[in-house]
Design a protein around this motif. Structure first.
Motif, PDB file in Angstrom:
ATOM      1  N   TYR A 123      63.455  66.919  82.982  1.00 10.80           N
ATOM      2  CA  TYR A 123      63.290  65.958  81.887  1.00 10.80           C
ATOM      3  C   TYR A 123      63.729  64.547  82.295  1.00 10.80           C
ATOM      4  O   TYR A 123      64.246  64.332  83.380  1.00 10.80           O
ATOM      5  CB  TYR A 123      64.085  66.430  80.666  1.00 10.80           C
ATOM      6  N   VAL A 124      63.554  63.596  81.377  1.00  8.66           N
ATOM      7  CA  VAL A 124      63.933  62.175  81.497  1.00  8.66           C
ATOM      8  C   VAL A 124      63.708  61.616  82.904  1.00  8.66           C
ATOM      9  O   VAL A 124      64.624  61.123  83.563  1.00  8.66           O
ATOM     10  CB  VAL A 124      65.388  61.921  81.033  1.00  8.66           C
ATOM     11  N   THR A 125      62.482  61.673  83.347  1.00 10.83           N
ATOM     12  CA  THR A 125      62.113  61.150  84.663  1.00 10.83           C
ATOM     13  C   THR A 125      62.414  59.654  84.748  1.00 10.83           C
ATOM     14  O   THR A 125      62.069  58.898  83.837  1.00 10.83           O
ATOM     15  CB  THR A 125      60.617  61.381  84.924  1.00 10.83           C
ATOM     16  N   PRO A 126      63.059  59.217  85.822  1.00  9.30           N
ATOM     17  CA  PRO A 126      63.413  57.796  85.936  1.00  9.30           C
ATOM     18  C   PRO A 126      62.223  56.931  86.343  1.00  9.30           C
ATOM     19  O   PRO A 126      61.228  57.423  86.880  1.00  9.30           O
ATOM     20  CB  PRO A 126      64.475  57.800  87.040  1.00  9.30           C
ATOM     21  N   VAL A 127      62.346  55.636  86.082  1.00 10.25           N
ATOM     22  CA  VAL A 127      61.413  54.654  86.636  1.00 10.25           C
ATOM     23  C   VAL A 127      61.624  54.666  88.157  1.00 10.25           C
ATOM     24  O   VAL A 127      62.770  54.752  88.611  1.00 10.25           O
ATOM     25  CB  VAL A 127      61.732  53.259  86.049  1.00 10.25           C
ATOM     26  N   PRO A 128      60.600  54.663  88.999  1.00 13.76           N
ATOM     27  CA  PRO A 128      59.189  54.374  88.711  1.00 13.76           C
ATOM     28  C   PRO A 128      58.310  55.615  88.593  1.00 13.76           C
ATOM     29  O   PRO A 128      57.098  55.527  88.818  1.00 13.76           O
ATOM     30  CB  PRO A 128      58.791  53.561  89.943  1.00 13.76           C
ATOM     31  N   TYR A 129      58.905  56.759  88.261  1.00 20.65           N
ATOM     32  CA  TYR A 129      58.145  58.008  88.221  1.00 20.65           C
ATOM     33  C   TYR A 129      57.862  58.478  86.798  1.00 20.65           C
ATOM     34  O   TYR A 129      57.529  59.642  86.588  1.00 20.65           O
ATOM     35  CB  TYR A 129      58.906  59.101  88.980  1.00 20.65           C
ATOM     36  N   ARG A 130      58.004  57.595  85.827  1.00 19.60           N
ATOM     37  CA  ARG A 130      57.763  57.971  84.430  1.00 19.60           C
ATOM     38  C   ARG A 130      56.375  58.589  84.284  1.00 19.60           C
ATOM     39  O   ARG A 130      55.401  58.116  84.877  1.00 19.60           O
ATOM     40  CB  ARG A 130      57.873  56.746  83.515  1.00 19.60           C
ATOM     41  N   GLY A 131      56.287  59.654  83.497  1.00 22.42           N
ATOM     42  CA  GLY A 131      55.012  60.337  83.302  1.00 22.42           C
ATOM     43  C   GLY A 131      54.831  61.518  84.231  1.00 22.42           C
ATOM     44  O   GLY A 131      53.935  62.340  84.037  1.00 22.42           O
ATOM     45  N   LYS A 132      55.699  61.608  85.250  1.00 18.54           N
ATOM     46  CA  LYS A 132      55.647  62.733  86.177  1.00 18.54           C
ATOM     47  C   LYS A 132      56.794  63.694  85.885  1.00 18.54           C
ATOM     48  O   LYS A 132      57.746  63.356  85.192  1.00 18.54           O
ATOM     49  CB  LYS A 132      55.750  62.241  87.624  1.00 18.54           C
ATOM     50  N   ARG A 133      56.697  64.892  86.436  1.00 17.33           N
ATOM     51  CA  ARG A 133      57.777  65.861  86.316  1.00 17.33           C
ATOM     52  C   ARG A 133      58.982  65.347  87.100  1.00 17.33           C
ATOM     53  O   ARG A 133      58.856  64.913  88.244  1.00 17.33           O
ATOM     54  CB  ARG A 133      57.334  67.222  86.871  1.00 17.33           C
ATOM     55  N   ASN A 134      60.147  65.387  86.496  1.00 16.96           N
ATOM     56  CA  ASN A 134      61.356  64.919  87.172  1.00 16.96           C
ATOM     57  C   ASN A 134      61.756  65.887  88.285  1.00 16.96           C
ATOM     58  O   ASN A 134      61.556  67.099  88.169  1.00 16.96           O
ATOM     59  CB  ASN A 134      62.500  64.786  86.160  1.00 16.96           C
ATOM     60  N   GLU A 135      62.320  65.337  89.346  1.00 15.21           N
ATOM     61  CA  GLU A 135      62.753  66.130  90.493  1.00 15.21           C
ATOM     62  C   GLU A 135      64.173  65.722  90.882  1.00 15.21           C
ATOM     63  O   GLU A 135      64.556  64.560  90.710  1.00 15.21           O
ATOM     64  CB  GLU A 135      61.822  65.894  91.696  1.00 15.21           C
ATOM     65  N   PRO A 136      64.965  66.645  91.426  1.00 21.58           N
ATOM     66  CA  PRO A 136      66.331  66.304  91.850  1.00 21.58           C
ATOM     67  C   PRO A 136      66.387  65.131  92.826  1.00 21.58           C
ATOM     68  O   PRO A 136      67.335  64.341  92.801  1.00 21.58           O
ATOM     69  CB  PRO A 136      66.825  67.599  92.504  1.00 21.58           C
ATOM     70  N   SER A 137      65.355  64.999  93.666  1.00 19.36           N
ATOM     71  CA  SER A 137      65.355  63.915  94.660  1.00 19.36           C
ATOM     72  C   SER A 137      65.273  62.535  94.013  1.00 19.36           C
ATOM     73  O   SER A 137      65.612  61.526  94.641  1.00 19.36           O
ATOM     74  CB  SER A 137      64.186  64.087  95.637  1.00 19.36           C
ATOM     75  N   PHE A 138      64.856  62.490  92.744  1.00 13.07           N
ATOM     76  CA  PHE A 138      64.739  61.204  92.058  1.00 13.07           C
ATOM     77  C   PHE A 138      66.103  60.628  91.672  1.00 13.07           C
ATOM     78  O   PHE A 138      66.181  59.538  91.110  1.00 13.07           O
ATOM     79  CB  PHE A 138      63.875  61.343  90.804  1.00 13.07           C
ATOM     80  N   VAL A 139      67.166  61.358  91.972  1.00 10.80           N
ATOM     81  CA  VAL A 139      68.503  60.871  91.632  1.00 10.80           C
ATOM     82  C   VAL A 139      68.794  59.545  92.327  1.00 10.80           C
ATOM     83  O   VAL A 139      69.617  58.751  91.857  1.00 10.80           O
ATOM     84  CB  VAL A 139      69.579  61.923  91.996  1.00 10.80           C
ATOM     85  N   LYS A 140      68.091  59.286  93.424  1.00 14.68           N
ATOM     86  CA  LYS A 140      68.304  58.014  94.136  1.00 14.68           C
ATOM     87  C   LYS A 140      67.968  56.823  93.249  1.00 14.68           C
ATOM     88  O   LYS A 140      68.550  55.737  93.399  1.00 14.68           O
ATOM     89  CB  LYS A 140      67.468  57.978  95.413  1.00 14.68           C
ATOM     90  N   GLU A 141      67.027  57.004  92.310  1.00 18.28           N
ATOM     91  CA  GLU A 141      66.672  55.914  91.401  1.00 18.28           C
ATOM     92  C   GLU A 141      67.787  55.665  90.385  1.00 18.28           C
ATOM     93  O   GLU A 141      67.999  54.531  89.950  1.00 18.28           O
ATOM     94  CB  GLU A 141      65.359  56.235  90.675  1.00 18.28           C
TER      95      GLU A 141
END
Length: 309
Positions: A123-141
């Motif tokens: 859930y709550v995918t960060p920018v710049p990936y809004r609209g996509k499935r959230n992934e643990p690797s996105f924590v860098k954002e």
């Protein structure tokens, strides 16, 4: 088992009046289970911070340091954050901070060693990936946004967060907070004091210690003469530079740090002790109080160094 949770209170959809007693009883049982297992708690709270903190604060008074944990997906204000910090709980932020400024002030004011980053994927995918499935690797954002909000270097912030978050010892109680108060030889030029303090810091960092707070050294008379032998010379001193560093580190590393600081020749004396997270005492405050209470003029030889060969 690393921790107990998520557990807590949630009144987002439940009727607080009708469901509070049931949720409170269940949460208390979960808290007691965590205490019995000597594990931290991963907190879930939604529309329930006040009620949840009343329970945790009561448990803290009864169980002390055994109660510890993290407030997952924090969405409270600065006052709520401080109450978590006061009972030794960290708080963590998600990708929400990449697309709203609602929590900027909390992130700016929070002690770095008390905040964490997370994704709450999927859930709550960060920018710049809004609209996509959230992934643990996105924590860098999330870390990137935290650095921007705090006005800190992203790599430096990432490094410190990895030390604190990536190491489960932060929550499991294997880490402890220490304070090292030190005296530096008065013969060290003021523009070289940072080198000595840096040497102490390197000893701490080498063992994985993370600095929480520090006070820069300043010269002050000693209560009694002290001696230091360097090479073939023995120095008798009546003043020194006082300072301290507060840090968090694996308990097992404390003796190693002590041995390392003992090897720094420019350090006259030091004391390594466990300390509370919050700093209430500083040498500067004590100095100001002493001068106000006991006005004095220092004798000329109070700042001199005697050498006995």
């Amino acid at each position: 088992m690393v921790a107990v949770g998520e557990c807590g209170l949630d009144f987002y959809r439940a009727d607080k009046v009708q469901d509070y007693k049931r949720q409170k009883k269940l949460f208390w049982n979960q808290v007691k289970f965590a205490l019995a297992c000597d594990k931290p708690i991963m907190i879930h709270a939604r529309d329930a911070y006040e009620e949840l903190l009343e329970i945790l604060e009561s448990a803290k008074r009864e169980y002390g340091a055994r109660l510890r944990g993290n407030a997952h997906f924090f969405t409270g204000n600065a006052a709520i954050a401080k109450r978590f910090f006061d009972i030794g709980f960290t708080i963590s932020f998600t990708g929400v901070i990449t697309f709203t400024k609602d929590y900027d002030e909390v992130i700016k004011a929070a002690p770095l060693d008390m905040i964490m980053s997370e994704t709450d994927a999927p859930y709550v995918t960060p920018v710049p990936y809004r609209g996509k499935r959230n992934e643990p690797s996105f924590v860098k954002e999330v870390v990137k946004s935290m650095a921007e909000i705090r006005g800190e270097d992203e790599e430096r912030l990432y490094d410190r967060l990895v030390r604190l978050m990536g190491n489960s010892k932060t929550l499991t109680g294997e880490l402890a907070i220490y304070e090292i108060g030190y005296l530096i030889l008065p013969s060290i030029p003021e523009d070289r004091l940072s080198d000595v303090v840096g040497a102490i810091g390197k000893v701490i960092a080498k063992e994985g210690g993370v600095e929480i707070n520090a006070e820069a050294p300043f010269k002050w008379p000693l209560a009694y003469p002290m001696s230091k032998t360097i090479g073939a010379s023995r120095y008798v001193l009546t003043d020194a530079y006082l300072g301290w560093i507060k840090f968090e580190v694996d308990r097992a590393k404390a003796p190693v740090i002590k041995a390392g600081v003992e090897k720094i020749e420019q350090v006259l004396r030091f004391l390594l002790v466990k300390a509370p997270r919050e700093t209430t005492f500083t040498f500067a405050k004590a100095k100001a109080a002493a001068i106000q209470t006991f006005p004095m003029e220092l004798p000329e030889d109070a700042v001199k160094e005697n050498v006995i060969n």
